[in-house]
Design an enzyme around this catalytic site. Structure first.
Site, PDB file in Angstrom:
ATOM      1  N   ASP A  69       0.794  -1.245   0.000  1.00  0.00           N
ATOM      2  CA  ASP A  69       0.000   0.000   0.000  1.00  0.00           C
ATOM      3  C   ASP A  69       0.826   1.294   0.000  1.00  0.00           C
ATOM      4  O   ASP A  69       0.483   2.245   0.723  1.00  0.00           O
ATOM      5  CB  ASP A  69      -0.968   0.016   1.204  1.00  0.00           C
ATOM      6  CG  ASP A  69      -1.993  -1.108   1.171  1.00  0.00           C
ATOM      7  OD1 ASP A  69      -1.901  -1.969   0.268  1.00  0.00           O
ATOM      8  OD2 ASP A  69      -2.880  -1.137   2.040  1.00  0.00           O
ATOM      9  N   CYS A  92      -2.148  -2.725   7.677  1.00  0.00           N
ATOM     10  CA  CYS A  92      -2.041  -3.652   6.551  1.00  0.00           C
ATOM     11  C   CYS A  92      -0.780  -4.504   6.579  1.00  0.00           C
ATOM     12  O   CYS A  92      -0.814  -5.675   6.213  1.00  0.00           O
ATOM     13  CB  CYS A  92      -2.185  -2.884   5.238  1.00  0.00           C
ATOM     14  SG  CYS A  92      -3.879  -2.277   5.047  1.00  0.00           S
ATOM     15  N   LYS A 120      -7.153  -5.039  -2.960  1.00  0.00           N
ATOM     16  CA  LYS A 120      -7.933  -5.527  -1.810  1.00  0.00           C
ATOM     17  C   LYS A 120      -8.851  -4.430  -1.313  1.00  0.00           C
ATOM     18  O   LYS A 120      -8.587  -3.247  -1.545  1.00  0.00           O
ATOM     19  CB  LYS A 120      -6.987  -5.964  -0.687  1.00  0.00           C
ATOM     20  CG  LYS A 120      -6.136  -4.823  -0.166  1.00  0.00           C
ATOM     21  CD  LYS A 120      -5.111  -5.281   0.834  1.00  0.00           C
ATOM     22  CE  LYS A 120      -4.211  -4.175   1.290  1.00  0.00           C
ATOM     23  NZ  LYS A 120      -4.895  -3.076   1.981  1.00  0.00           N
TER      24      LYS A 120
HETATM   25  C1  VGL Z   1      -4.738   0.792   5.694  1.00  0.00           C
HETATM   26  C2  VGL Z   1      -6.302   1.749   7.051  1.00  0.00           C
HETATM   27  C3  VGL Z   1      -7.250   1.640   6.063  1.00  0.00           C
HETATM   28  C4  VGL Z   1      -3.319   0.352   5.521  1.00  0.00           C
HETATM   29  C5  VGL Z   1      -5.670   0.654   4.704  1.00  0.00           C
HETATM   30  O1  VGL Z   1      -2.853   0.251   4.369  1.00  0.00           O
HETATM   31  O2  VGL Z   1      -2.643   0.100   6.556  1.00  0.00           O
HETATM   32  N1  VGL Z   1      -5.057   1.323   6.870  1.00  0.00           N
HETATM   33  N2  VGL Z   1      -6.915   1.084   4.886  1.00  0.00           N
END
Ligand code: VGL
Ligand code: ZN
Length: 223
Positions: A27, A170, A125
């Site tokens: 991410d 994540c 995802k």
């Molecule tokens: C994430 C909160 C919401 C992350 C993703 O990548 O850690 N955190 N969506």
């Protein structure tokens, strides 16, 4: 070679990488970086480290948080609710976030500074409206797979190294799920940054250690 954690327990330093190792870059998207909708503190700091570490691996995969508009994890989808509050969803407690990483938006794109052109696979995802997915392996209902386990097994990978954002969400969920799927898992600590809301970082490391996730640094990999 063995090195020792601060609590005295040994961990195995991966002194060399093989064809059975893969780096999973979690991410590293604009919304989690400076100026983004859900900017992780000092998140931009991971980018040069990820770039350097990625050059050491024969195989790299990326994950991309990829929410539909109106996603259940967005505070804006629940009247009267604010970001960082929690709500009960059918699969359990859900932290509510600002709208982030909406499919096709600039915020959902990988950082332009991320230089990992050799990445072989991208896992998306969190695209089901009713289910969040911190883990790159399994969604928050704990039963819907992303397909990554099958991909990694079919490719013959044994060790999964993780870097990216956020350490306590994540990255942590992905690392513990990697262990659950039977992979060895190593979190490259300095190649990650945390949201750290309400003690979430310490709690995440405790869960990761319990799951047998190894904590390493980029210096263990980059000579
Ligand atoms: C994430 C909160 C919401 C992350 C993703 O990548 O850690 N955190 N969506
Ligand atoms: Zn998200």
């Amino acid at each position: 070679m063995h090195q020792y954690r601060s609590n005295g327990t040994p961990y195995i330093v991966p002194t060399y990488l093989t064809e059975r190792d893969i780096l999973l870059v979690v991410d590293v998207q604009n919304d989690f970086l400076g100026g983004g909708a859900l900017a992780v503190p000092e998140g931009d700091g991971v980018v040069p480290i990820v770039n350097a570490v990625a050059a050491c691996f024969a195989h790299v995969a990326l994950s991309q948080d990829w929410h539909c508009p109106g996603h259940a994890s967005f505070a804006s989808s629940h009247p009267g609710k604010h970001p960082f509050e929690t709500i009960a969803l059918p699969y359990g407690e859900q932290v509510l976030w600002p709208d982030h990483c909406v499919q096709g938006t600039e915020g959902a794109q990988f950082s332009a500074a991320l230089a990992v052109p050799r990445a072989e696979f991208i896992v998306r995802k969190g695209y089901r409206r009713a289910i969040d997915s911190y883990s790159v392996f399994c969604e928050a209902d704990r039963s819907t797979p992303t397909g990554l386990t099958g991909y990694l097994r079919e490719r013959g990978f044994v060790r999964v190294f993780l870097a990216g954002l956020a350490t306590d969400f994540c990255v942590a969920w992905s690392a513990t799920d990697a262990r659950g799927a039977g992979f060895e898992a190593f979190v490259i600590e300095d190649a990650c940054r945390a949201i750290d809301a309400g003690g979430s970082l310490a709690a995440a490391w405790s869960r990761m250690r319990d799951a047998g996730v190894e904590q390493i640094t980029s210096r263990d990999l980059v000579a």
